[in-house]
Write a protein that holds these residues in place. Structure first.
Motif, PDB file in Angstrom:
ATOM      1  N   ALA A   1      -4.255   8.535  -3.272  1.00 46.94           N
ATOM      2  CA  ALA A   1      -3.333   8.208  -2.179  1.00 46.94           C
ATOM      3  C   ALA A   1      -4.059   8.294  -0.838  1.00 46.94           C
ATOM      4  CB  ALA A   1      -2.136   9.155  -2.201  1.00 46.94           C
ATOM      5  N   GLU A   2      -4.840   9.355  -0.669  1.00 52.14           N
ATOM      6  CA  GLU A   2      -5.563   9.547   0.584  1.00 52.14           C
ATOM      7  C   GLU A   2      -6.633   8.468   0.765  1.00 52.14           C
ATOM      8  OE1 GLU A   2      -6.817  13.511   2.947  1.00 52.14           O
ATOM      9  OE2 GLU A   2      -7.584  13.372   0.893  1.00 52.14           O
ATOM     10  N   ASN A   3      -7.307   8.105  -0.320  1.00 46.20           N
ATOM     11  CA  ASN A   3      -8.320   7.042  -0.247  1.00 46.20           C
ATOM     12  C   ASN A   3      -7.692   5.714   0.156  1.00 46.20           C
ATOM     13  OD1 ASN A   3     -10.357   8.789  -0.987  1.00 46.20           O
ATOM     14  ND2 ASN A   3     -10.319   8.206  -3.146  1.00 46.20           N
ATOM     15  N   LEU A   4      -6.527   5.412  -0.416  1.00 48.18           N
ATOM     16  CA  LEU A   4      -5.851   4.157  -0.077  1.00 48.18           C
ATOM     17  C   LEU A   4      -5.422   4.152   1.386  1.00 48.18           C
ATOM     18  CD1 LEU A   4      -4.836   1.399  -0.839  1.00 48.18           C
ATOM     19  CD2 LEU A   4      -2.828   2.463  -1.892  1.00 48.18           C
ATOM     20  N   LEU A   5      -4.984   5.294   1.888  1.00 46.14           N
ATOM     21  CA  LEU A   5      -4.628   5.391   3.310  1.00 46.14           C
ATOM     22  C   LEU A   5      -5.848   5.049   4.173  1.00 46.14           C
ATOM     23  CD1 LEU A   5      -2.289   6.282   5.276  1.00 46.14           C
ATOM     24  CD2 LEU A   5      -3.435   8.501   5.328  1.00 46.14           C
ATOM     25  N   GLY A   6      -7.013   5.572   3.790  1.00 46.99           N
ATOM     26  CA  GLY A   6      -8.238   5.271   4.525  1.00 46.99           C
ATOM     27  C   GLY A   6      -8.627   3.801   4.416  1.00 46.99           C
ATOM     28  N   GLU A   7      -8.445   3.212   3.234  1.00 44.79           N
ATOM     29  CA  GLU A   7      -8.758   1.792   3.032  1.00 44.79           C
ATOM     30  C   GLU A   7      -7.871   0.901   3.895  1.00 44.79           C
ATOM     31  OE1 GLU A   7      -8.739   0.554  -1.088  1.00 44.79           O
ATOM     32  OE2 GLU A   7      -9.848   2.375  -1.651  1.00 44.79           O
ATOM     33  N   MET A   8      -6.627   1.309   4.075  1.00 45.78           N
ATOM     34  CA  MET A   8      -5.728   0.527   4.923  1.00 45.78           C
ATOM     35  C   MET A   8      -6.324   0.404   6.319  1.00 45.78           C
ATOM     36  SD  MET A   8      -1.969   2.004   3.880  1.00 45.78           S
ATOM     37  CE  MET A   8      -1.057   0.943   5.015  1.00 45.78           C
ATOM     38  N   GLU A   9      -6.785   1.518   6.843  1.00 43.92           N
ATOM     39  CA  GLU A   9      -7.374   1.531   8.186  1.00 43.92           C
ATOM     40  C   GLU A   9      -8.601   0.622   8.229  1.00 43.92           C
ATOM     41  OE1 GLU A   9      -6.248   2.975  10.859  1.00 43.92           O
ATOM     42  OE2 GLU A   9      -4.844   4.456  10.112  1.00 43.92           O
ATOM     43  N   GLU A  10      -9.459   0.746   7.200  1.00 42.01           N
ATOM     44  CA  GLU A  10     -10.691  -0.047   7.154  1.00 42.01           C
ATOM     45  C   GLU A  10     -10.402  -1.545   7.118  1.00 42.01           C
ATOM     46  OE1 GLU A  10     -12.919   1.301   3.774  1.00 42.01           O
ATOM     47  OE2 GLU A  10     -13.034   3.350   4.559  1.00 42.01           O
ATOM     48  N   LYS A  11      -9.331  -1.922   6.433  1.00 37.00           N
ATOM     49  CA  LYS A  11      -9.010  -3.338   6.269  1.00 37.00           C
ATOM     50  C   LYS A  11      -8.176  -3.890   7.420  1.00 37.00           C
ATOM     51  CE  LYS A  11      -9.603  -3.355   1.331  1.00 37.00           C
ATOM     52  NZ  LYS A  11      -9.014  -3.405   0.026  1.00 37.00           N
TER      53      LYS A  11
ATOM     54  N   CYS B   1       0.824  -1.211   0.000  1.00 31.69           N
ATOM     55  CA  CYS B   1       0.000   0.000   0.000  1.00 31.69           C
ATOM     56  C   CYS B   1       0.859   1.263   0.000  1.00 31.69           C
ATOM     57  CB  CYS B   1      -0.940   0.002   1.201  1.00 31.69           C
ATOM     58  SG  CYS B   1      -2.234  -1.247   1.080  1.00 31.69           S
ATOM     59  N   THR B   2       1.940   1.259   0.755  1.00 32.83           N
ATOM     60  CA  THR B   2       2.830   2.415   0.808  1.00 32.83           C
ATOM     61  C   THR B   2       3.445   2.676  -0.559  1.00 32.83           C
ATOM     62  OG1 THR B   2       3.262   2.019   3.157  1.00 32.83           O
ATOM     63  CG2 THR B   2       4.845   3.407   1.978  1.00 32.83           C
ATOM     64  N   ILE B   3       3.810   1.625  -1.258  1.00 32.98           N
ATOM     65  CA  ILE B   3       4.364   1.772  -2.608  1.00 32.98           C
ATOM     66  C   ILE B   3       3.327   2.398  -3.536  1.00 32.98           C
ATOM     67  CG2 ILE B   3       5.010   0.428  -4.670  1.00 32.98           C
ATOM     68  CD1 ILE B   3       6.576  -1.410  -2.651  1.00 32.98           C
ATOM     69  N   MET B   4       2.096   1.941  -3.450  1.00 32.74           N
ATOM     70  CA  MET B   4       1.039   2.512  -4.288  1.00 32.74           C
ATOM     71  C   MET B   4       0.751   3.959  -3.897  1.00 32.74           C
ATOM     72  SD  MET B   4       0.387   0.480  -6.704  1.00 32.74           S
ATOM     73  CE  MET B   4      -0.776   1.647  -7.380  1.00 32.74           C
TER      74      MET B   4
END
Length: 196
Positions: free
Chosen positions: A118-128, A102-105
């Motif tokens: 990038a911000e959406n993926l950061l939020g998805e990390m938390e959700e998952k 995720c950090t690479i993406m």
């Protein structure tokens, strides 16, 4: 093979790879990962993708490490769309992204100016359920600062400090540079000091 790859002697690494097979030593996922990383490191991404397809054809089932290697180099080469396609296809292959993937993406999205993604993926990390680490925070903060998203960067710096992470040398250098040019809020300085 790894030694040849590190020396940039990809032709020799590939010859050894083929010679192994000719002698009956079938390469495993680790062997493929070494050659794939060497191909990527030496800017031979199309060959690396072919190697990935070969693994898939041979039912070797590339692991998350192999996909992460490819995504990282695709992002570095500016081909974020191809990296995103690999990333989005992970679950269909029975794989799950990890914090590094995720950090690479996030880095790839930031470098391409795709800040919202990038911000959406950061939020998805938390959700998952896999929390961003200090590398993730520093990566996205630098991305926001480079893309003149100062207020969003400030919010993430607050979040990072609240979680007990600190700014790394690259982030600090960028913030100090921006402070000296009056491009960021001086109120940021005490917050950064707290993170040291």
């Amino acid at each position: 093979m790894g030694g040849f790859c590190k020396l940039g002697r990809i032709r020799d690494a590939k010859q050894l790879f083929f010679r192994m097979q000719a002698c009956g030593q079938l390469p495993n996922s680790h062997t493929y990962a070494i050659l794939l990383d060497g191909l990527c490191e030496n800017q031979q991404l199309s060959e690396a993708i072919e190697l990935l397809r070969e693994m898939e054809d041979k039912k070797l089932e590339p692991n998350i490490v192999i996909y992460t290697i490819l995504m990282e180099y695709l992002c570095k080469a500016g081909n974020v769309e191809a990296a995103r396609n690999l990333f989005m296809g992970l679950s269909s292959r029975g794989l799950h992204a990890n914090v590094k993937t995720c950090t690479i993406m996030i880095s790839g999205f930031c470098n391409s100016g795709l800040i919202c993604e990038a911000e959406n993926l950061l939020g998805e990390m938390e959700e998952k359920g896999y929390s961003p680490n200090y590398v993730t925070y520093n990566t996205i903060i630098r991305g926001f600062l480079h893309n003149n998203e100062m207020s969003r960067a400030m919010g993430l710096i607050h979040q990072m400090v609240e979680r007990g992470f600190c700014a790394d040398a690259s982030t600090m250098e960028l913030i100090v540079d921006l402070l000296s040019k009056d491009k960021v809020d001086p109120a940021l300085l005490p917050l950064i000091k707290r993170s040291l």
